[in-house]
Scaffold this active site. Structure first.
Site, PDB file in Angstrom:
ATOM      1  N   GLY A  58      -0.245   4.458   0.316  1.00  0.00           N
ATOM      2  CA  GLY A  58      -0.948   5.623   0.869  1.00  0.00           C
ATOM      3  C   GLY A  58      -0.039   6.363   1.839  1.00  0.00           C
ATOM      4  O   GLY A  58       1.187   6.201   1.818  1.00  0.00           O
ATOM      5  N   GLY A  75       0.805  -1.214   0.000  1.00  0.00           N
ATOM      6  CA  GLY A  75       0.000   0.000   0.000  1.00  0.00           C
ATOM      7  C   GLY A  75       0.838   1.264   0.000  1.00  0.00           C
ATOM      8  O   GLY A  75       1.686   1.451   0.858  1.00  0.00           O
ATOM      9  N   ASP A 103      -5.265   2.977   8.372  1.00  0.00           N
ATOM     10  CA  ASP A 103      -6.698   2.697   8.504  1.00  0.00           C
ATOM     11  C   ASP A 103      -6.990   1.240   8.837  1.00  0.00           C
ATOM     12  O   ASP A 103      -8.042   0.921   9.386  1.00  0.00           O
ATOM     13  CB  ASP A 103      -7.421   3.029   7.180  1.00  0.00           C
ATOM     14  CG  ASP A 103      -7.514   4.519   6.939  1.00  0.00           C
ATOM     15  OD1 ASP A 103      -6.870   5.282   7.667  1.00  0.00           O
ATOM     16  OD2 ASP A 103      -8.236   4.916   6.003  1.00  0.00           O
ATOM     17  N   GLY A 154       0.461   5.969   5.083  1.00  0.00           N
ATOM     18  CA  GLY A 154       1.226   5.104   5.986  1.00  0.00           C
ATOM     19  C   GLY A 154       2.345   4.365   5.272  1.00  0.00           C
ATOM     20  O   GLY A 154       3.512   4.412   5.679  1.00  0.00           O
ATOM     21  N   ALA A 157      -4.743  10.539   8.226  1.00  0.00           N
ATOM     22  CA  ALA A 157      -3.416  10.521   7.610  1.00  0.00           C
ATOM     23  C   ALA A 157      -2.289  10.677   8.639  1.00  0.00           C
ATOM     24  O   ALA A 157      -1.298   9.943   8.577  1.00  0.00           O
ATOM     25  CB  ALA A 157      -3.326  11.607   6.534  1.00  0.00           C
ATOM     26  N   GLU A 159     -17.237  18.594   3.371  1.00  0.00           N
ATOM     27  CA  GLU A 159     -16.497  19.216   2.263  1.00  0.00           C
ATOM     28  C   GLU A 159     -17.243  19.049   0.937  1.00  0.00           C
ATOM     29  O   GLU A 159     -17.348  19.997   0.150  1.00  0.00           O
ATOM     30  CB  GLU A 159     -15.100  18.591   2.151  1.00  0.00           C
ATOM     31  CG  GLU A 159     -14.141  19.099   3.213  1.00  0.00           C
ATOM     32  CD  GLU A 159     -12.975  18.150   3.474  1.00  0.00           C
ATOM     33  OE1 GLU A 159     -12.156  18.454   4.361  1.00  0.00           O
ATOM     34  OE2 GLU A 159     -12.880  17.092   2.805  1.00  0.00           O
TER      35      GLU A 159
END
Lengths: 435, 435
Positions: free
Chosen positions: B16, B14, B312, B18, B328, B174
């Site tokens: 992302g 992954g 996550d 992390g 995050a 948002e």
């Protein structure tokens, strides 16, 4: 009660260079204009190859039609697909059954690629006409490098690192130059198991030189510039087979050449929009081999004085040696001509002009700082031609809302050789290697 | 012949916040790092809603992983999908059958949306997790306005002009603010048959206030700011049905409310990556309701000291009142912690720290110049909080190659309320109105 006098309705099919220019040229006419497109955006096609190679984002070269026409009160935009045209009833049908009446119709539906009777090649060798085409090609090219990183054999790696571009016109030349720059500059240092500069970029062209419509010495320069960019040219030969893992090229001497290649891109042949065939059936108009509709000196179809065909879909042969080419300036001038004629008739003024194309020149770019240009018979090549190319395209793109940003992004990319839009976003291309 | 000493292999699943942070934190470690992702890009998810509403292009907030790690010689990137993990053999399997051995594994596979047992709602109410989600939502929202222009009745038009956003967390808030700004500012003057400012934007939240993790007075401010943006709030109510043309909302008093709506967007619930379930089966680790894997104080799975789960996907409960949230900063700090522990062990140094989250604050933005922030117990709201939000996000995004351009584009958009990336590019959403 007096009914207000109905203003004539002008329907324009297609929001490309021709259609959009026609709508804008009607801004002061006492008519109601309806622009119909299947897409919600006008596309600046000359830079589409930069999206396909990760230098620009789609939104940099595509502007929403509604935004462009926001201030033109007599124009409306409809998102829809035209499926029928009845030139006698003066009515068009949309996919969902809606009928729209018109007083004048301007058909500017454009063209797509021709696979010369081999439509089965399309999924294997995509052409470059739409935003989706461009992002799909970008995904394929980048995935090929990813697959090379994971290849299980040197043969497989060579295959994934071979890119064949079919067609040596402006689009093919631009694509070949850009893919080569991607491999040699942008992706440098990005892989651990091979050097991306070992990629092989092959350009196949049926004529004996690239950019066949240009003067021979410009073609020669373009060919040499491509070779400097390490593009391999195969000239005077035809692609006879396209498969998932190779291309077969037939040479005039009868030899056949198999090129193992993981990526094949199509930049050859033009096929008029299917609306051309429909119009020919309904009006009896002549068409040429690629499906273009023959128009008269007023850009109208014989027998239908209110039915205009312009741009890539039009076959215009009056007073010219060759039918006018499928180029943006031709489409724009034709759009303006049709609009002026309609406006004059609306205002009851005589309009006795016939259409004549004012050829301000043609040009093509090969890579950074290299281009060829033929302007009113004067031939240019090299950095000066490239500067002219850049300025003309910047001028043309100023209709976009965020032109300043495009300019900055472009300058940035050219200075840094950056292609930051290197995204693989299509699921179907985010594949594991075929082994 | 001496065989060179093999360096330990760290596999990170992954790319992302992390995973990418873990890889970067290992840059000086004497290990070989392999980062595996199904996508070729790192995504700056906090700004994904700006892509979904046409303000930014995908490439503005997505950076190719290879480009980001180009200069880190001990790291390689593989595009692939992990389908199995064998924590005893220390081996993972990719979709195409490739096996990769590891000495340490960091699983940072993230999460997707949970539809609370109603997965059939997903195609009707897309969530916002990927670039494809964002461009699909952009296409749906813009197509809804197009369909309103072509609506055959006022009821149909009202339906196309109603947007329901499910979930009042930061993403929902948002999105609601941005869709409302799109309707009230950006699209002004774009349509001829209705005023886009008449659009109805509805935000449904199960708690009795928006932004439930924030302090009550910040929630209250956010609610008022949304109402000023003409967003309609339905609080303390649950969505009990999602259909192509309406949403049903159940209120706590038992009343049912049907809202006819052409567009439903999902911003509720979190579901851990399917790799969580796989890991739980293989290791016996506990999971919570959303599928997160329980980790020990070193972020490892009980009984597997070389198997880290971060971000996550991790359920971290040590020394905290509540399990750490899916944010995050948590993922980044966990990635760094795992990397440091691995590096220390590789170098034979003792590492006796346990993970502790340094909470530097949380924030959410509502629209132009409006945000809420909770920083070390201090509560901020309004333009100052928005400025903090902007600066923090700009600082975080500086890892991107074209940060200068993003900054310019952003500033431009905020000054002009421009949303020039208003493209409908997904074929399936480029539809004719349902009548």
């Amino acid at each position: 009660m007096d009914e207000p006098k109905r203003r004539p309705r002008v329907v324009v099919i297609g929001g490309g260079f021709g259609g959009l220019h026609a709508v804008r040229s009607l801004r002061k006419a006492a008519v109601d204009v309806t622009l119909i497109d299947r897409r919600n955006h006008h596309l600046f096609q000359p830079l589409l190859y930069q999206v396909a190679t990760g230098a620009l984002s789609p939104a940099n070269i595509a502007a929403p039609l509604r935004g462009l026409l926001r201030k033109q009160a007599n124009a409306e935009v409809l998102l829809g697909e035209v499926v029928d045209i009845d030139p006698r009833a003066k009515q068009i049908s949309l996919r969902d059954g809606d009928l729209i009446d018109y007083d004048s119709l301007i058909v500017a539906a454009g063209s797509s690629h021709s696979y010369f009777g081999h439509d089965e090649w399309e999924p294997l060798a995509p052409g470059l006409k739409t935003i989706e085409n461009a992002t799909a090609i970008r995904g394929r090219v980048l995935t090929a490098f990813e697959n090379a990183e994971r290849a299980k054999s040197e043969d497989e790696r060579r295959r994934w690192l071979t890119f064949v571009i079919v067609g040596g016109g402006p689009t093919g030349v631009e694509m070949a130059g850009a893919v080569s720059e991607l491999a040699h500059a942008t992706l440098r240092g990005n892989f651990r198991r091979f050097d991306p500069a070992t990629a092989r970029v092959v350009l196949v062209e049926g004529h004996d030189r690239v950019l066949p419509p240009f003067a021979a010495k410009l073609s020669e320069y373009a060919g040499k510039a491509l070779e400097k960019l390490q593009v391999e040219l195969i000239l005077g030969a035809h692609v006879s087979q396209v498969a998932a893992d190779h291309v077969q090229v037939n040479h005039p001497d009868g030899t056949e050449q198999i090129i193992p290649a993981g990526t094949v891109l199509w930049a050859a042949g033009v096929q008029a929009s299917p609306l051309g065939k429909l119009l020919a059936e309904k009006t009896g108009a002549a068409t040429d081999r690629s499906g273009r509709i023959a128009v008269g000196p007023h850009l109208t179809v014989d027998g239908f004085d209110d039915l205009y065909v312009i741009g890539d879909l039009a076959l215009f042969t009056h007073g010219v040696e060759q039918p006018l080419p499928a180029l943006a300036p031709v489409a724009m001038q034709q759009g303006e001509f049709a609009a002026r004629r309609i406006q004059s008739q609306t205002e009851g003024r005589a309009f006795d002009k016939t259409f004549a194309y004012d050829d301000r020149g043609t040009m093509a770019t090969i890579g950074r700082f290299k281009a060829v240009a033929d302007i009113k018979g004067m031939k240019f090549r090299g950095p000066f031609a490239w500067l002219v190319w850049l300025l003309v395209h910047l001028m043309l793109i100023v209709q976009f809302e965020n032109r300043l940003l495009i300019l900055l992004q472009w300058a940035w990319n050219y200075c840094t050789r950056n292609r930051s839009a290197r995204l693989i976003t299509d699921y179907e291309h985010r594949v594991e290697p075929k082994s």
